[in-house]
Design a protein around this motif. Sequence first.
Motif: not given
Length: 181
Positions: A75-100
């Motif tokens: 995965l690359d910053p700047g791109y959008g992706y389609w993802v499929r889940y079978t149940a609602p969830t919360t995804v947490t992404v930890n990392g550096g601040h992406l300012s642009g």
Amino acid sequence: DPNAQMSQQWTAGWTNFDPQPYTADGGTASAVGTPWTMVSLPRTLSSATADGVFPTRDGAMFRFDPPAYSIVTNLDPGYGYWVRYTAPTTVTVNGGHLSGFQYTATVAGFHLIGSVSEPVPVSSITTSGAGTLSPTAFGWDPTTQSYIVGAPSLLPGQGYWVSVSDACTIHVSSPTMGARR
């Protein structure tokens, strides 16, 4: 209540427009609905794989590379992706601040782009090159499986369709990017 924990904010259901997408540790949390959701990387990561960021997804992730979709593992910053889940969830992404980021639109038409670490008004997105950006961004509501027309801002962790009149570079920058320098 914007000060409530994410799990408390979403007891009424999922929405594409998360007014408080930040966790206390500096990561970005995004509610992911079912079955399909448009997502993005709202943080910089040294290694961003579909398995590492979205480990409980159902199947492959897809990116739109005009004129067709492709299956992605990295995965690359700047791109959008389609993802499929079978149940609602919360995804947490930890990392550096992406300012642009800069997204290269190689052809006129629609492109699936991502977001940064904080909300960005669609009206602040710029282009360079021959193409101009349509003022309308399209989000996705997985509850109704329909597009949200006219998203006012790109929100962290979400993907959006935008349209350009010709090949160009799309520039997305955090509104506070200048204040961080």
